[in-house]
Design a protein around this motif. Structure first.
Motif, short mmCIF file in Angstrom:
data_model
loop_
_atom_site.label_atom_id
_atom_site.label_comp_id
_atom_site.label_asym_id
_atom_site.label_seq_id
_atom_site.Cartn_x
_atom_site.Cartn_y
_atom_site.Cartn_z
N GLU A 86 -41.84 -23.23 91.37
CA GLU A 86 -41.77 -23.04 92.81
C GLU A 86 -41.00 -21.76 93.11
O GLU A 86 -39.95 -21.51 92.52
N GLN A 87 -41.52 -20.98 94.02
CA GLN A 87 -40.83 -19.77 94.45
C GLN A 87 -39.73 -20.17 95.43
O GLN A 87 -40.00 -20.88 96.40
N ALA A 88 -38.53 -19.75 95.15
CA ALA A 88 -37.41 -20.08 96.02
C ALA A 88 -37.48 -19.25 97.30
O ALA A 88 -37.80 -18.06 97.27
N GLU A 89 -37.18 -19.90 98.40
CA GLU A 89 -37.15 -19.21 99.69
C GLU A 89 -35.79 -18.53 99.85
O GLU A 89 -34.77 -19.06 99.44
N GLN A 90 -35.81 -17.35 100.47
CA GLN A 90 -34.60 -16.55 100.61
C GLN A 90 -33.44 -17.31 101.27
O GLN A 90 -32.31 -17.22 100.78
N PRO A 91 -33.66 -18.09 102.33
CA PRO A 91 -32.53 -18.83 102.92
C PRO A 91 -31.88 -19.82 101.94
O PRO A 91 -30.66 -19.99 101.93
N LYS A 92 -32.70 -20.46 101.09
CA LYS A 92 -32.15 -21.39 100.10
C LYS A 92 -31.34 -20.64 99.04
O LYS A 92 -30.31 -21.13 98.58
N ILE A 93 -31.81 -19.48 98.65
CA ILE A 93 -31.07 -18.67 97.67
C ILE A 93 -29.71 -18.27 98.26
O ILE A 93 -28.68 -18.39 97.60
N GLN A 94 -29.72 -17.80 99.50
CA GLN A 94 -28.49 -17.38 100.15
C GLN A 94 -27.53 -18.55 100.31
O GLN A 94 -26.32 -18.42 100.09
N GLN A 95 -28.05 -19.73 100.67
CA GLN A 95 -27.22 -20.92 100.83
C GLN A 95 -26.56 -21.30 99.51
O GLN A 95 -25.36 -21.59 99.46
N SER A 96 -27.32 -21.29 98.42
CA SER A 96 -26.77 -21.61 97.11
C SER A 96 -25.72 -20.59 96.69
O SER A 96 -24.67 -20.94 96.15
N TYR A 97 -26.00 -19.33 96.94
CA TYR A 97 -25.05 -18.27 96.60
C TYR A 97 -23.72 -18.49 97.32
O TYR A 97 -22.65 -18.44 96.72
N GLN A 98 -23.81 -18.75 98.63
CA GLN A 98 -22.59 -18.96 99.41
C GLN A 98 -21.83 -20.20 98.93
O GLN A 98 -20.60 -20.19 98.83
N GLN A 99 -22.57 -21.26 98.60
CA GLN A 99 -21.94 -22.50 98.13
C GLN A 99 -21.16 -22.24 96.84
O GLN A 99 -19.99 -22.58 96.73
N PHE A 100 -21.82 -21.63 95.86
CA PHE A 100 -21.17 -21.43 94.56
C PHE A 100 -20.14 -20.30 94.61
O PHE A 100 -19.16 -20.34 93.87
N ASN A 101 -20.34 -19.34 95.47
CA ASN A 101 -19.35 -18.28 95.63
C ASN A 101 -18.06 -18.87 96.22
O ASN A 101 -16.97 -18.46 95.86
N GLY A 102 -18.21 -19.87 97.09
CA GLY A 102 -17.05 -20.55 97.66
C GLY A 102 -16.27 -21.34 96.64
O GLY A 102 -15.06 -21.55 96.79
N TYR A 103 -16.92 -21.78 95.59
CA TYR A 103 -16.23 -22.54 94.54
C TYR A 103 -15.18 -21.68 93.83
O TYR A 103 -14.23 -22.21 93.28
N LYS A 104 -15.38 -20.36 93.82
CA LYS A 104 -14.43 -19.50 93.12
C LYS A 104 -13.02 -19.66 93.67
O LYS A 104 -12.05 -19.55 92.93
N THR A 105 -12.91 -19.93 94.97
CA THR A 105 -11.57 -20.07 95.57
C THR A 105 -10.87 -21.34 95.09
O THR A 105 -9.66 -21.46 95.24
N GLN A 106 -11.62 -22.27 94.52
CA GLN A 106 -11.04 -23.53 94.05
C GLN A 106 -10.58 -23.46 92.60
O GLN A 106 -9.94 -24.38 92.10
N LEU A 107 -10.92 -22.36 91.93
CA LEU A 107 -10.52 -22.21 90.53
C LEU A 107 -9.04 -21.81 90.44
O LEU A 107 -8.52 -21.15 91.33
N PRO A 108 -8.39 -22.20 89.34
CA PRO A 108 -6.97 -21.88 89.21
C PRO A 108 -6.68 -20.39 89.11
O PRO A 108 -5.61 -19.94 89.42
N TYR A 109 -7.64 -19.62 88.71
CA TYR A 109 -7.49 -18.16 88.66
C TYR A 109 -8.77 -17.55 89.19
O TYR A 109 -9.83 -18.15 89.14
N SER A 110 -8.71 -16.39 89.71
CA SER A 110 -9.86 -15.75 90.33
C SER A 110 -10.83 -15.27 89.28
O SER A 110 -10.45 -14.64 88.30
N VAL A 111 -12.12 -15.55 89.47
CA VAL A 111 -13.19 -15.10 88.58
C VAL A 111 -14.01 -14.10 89.37
O VAL A 111 -14.98 -14.44 90.01
N GLN A 112 -13.61 -12.85 89.35
CA GLN A 112 -14.30 -11.85 90.16
C GLN A 112 -14.74 -10.67 89.37
O GLN A 112 -14.50 -10.34 88.36
#
Length: 112
Positions: A86-112
Motif C-alpha cells: 500500500e502506498q502511504a498517504e502523505q498525511p499519515k507519514i507526517q502524523q507518524s513522523y510527528q508521533q515518533f519524533n515526540g518520543y525523543k523527548t521521553q528518552l533519558p538522553y537526547s537522540v538527535q
C-alpha cells in the motif's frame, strides 16, 4: 474499481498460475516466504538470548542468510505481481513522523 480513483496499491502485473487444488508456483513461494519470516523472528530471539560469543556469531551469520533469502523471495513475489504494498498517504507519514519524533523527548538522553 472506479478508474477515476487513484490506486493506493503498488504492484506489478500478476503472473498467472494454474488455479487447481494442487499447490502452484505462487503457493510454494508464498509458503517459503512465510517460513523465512518465521525463522528470522526466531533467530532474532536466539541472538538476544545467546550468551556464548561463538554461538552468537554463528547465529548472526545464519540470521543474515535467512533474512537475505526472505528478501529475495519477497522480491520474486513482488516481481511476479503476487505481492502488493500500500502506498502511504502523505498525511499519515507526517502524523507518524510527528508521533515518533515526540518520543525523543521521553528518552533519558537526547537522540538527535
Amino acid at each position: 474499481m472506479n478508474q477515476n480513483q487513484p490506486s493506493n496499491k503498488i504492484q506489478n502485473p500478476e503472473t498467472s498460475v494454474p488455479k487447481t487444488p494442487q499447490m502452484n508456483e505462487r503457493d510454494f513461494i508464498n509458503d517459503q516466504l512465510t517460513t523465512e519470516k518465521y525463522m528470522t523472528g526466531a533467530y532474532s530471539v536466539a541472538l538476544n538470548e545467546a550468551s556464548n560469543e561463538t554461538l552468537y556469531q554463528d547465529l548472526s551469520t545464519i540470521f543474515k542468510e535467512t533474512q537475505d533469502c526472505q528478501r529475495n523471495l519477497y522480491n520474486l513475489m513482488f516481481k511476479n505481481g503476487w505481492y502488493a504494498v500500500e502506498q502511504a498517504e502523505q498525511p499519515k507519514i507526517q502524523q507518524s513522523y510527528q508521533q515518533f519524533n515526540g518520543y525523543k523527548t521521553q528518552l533519558p538522553y537526547s537522540v538527535q
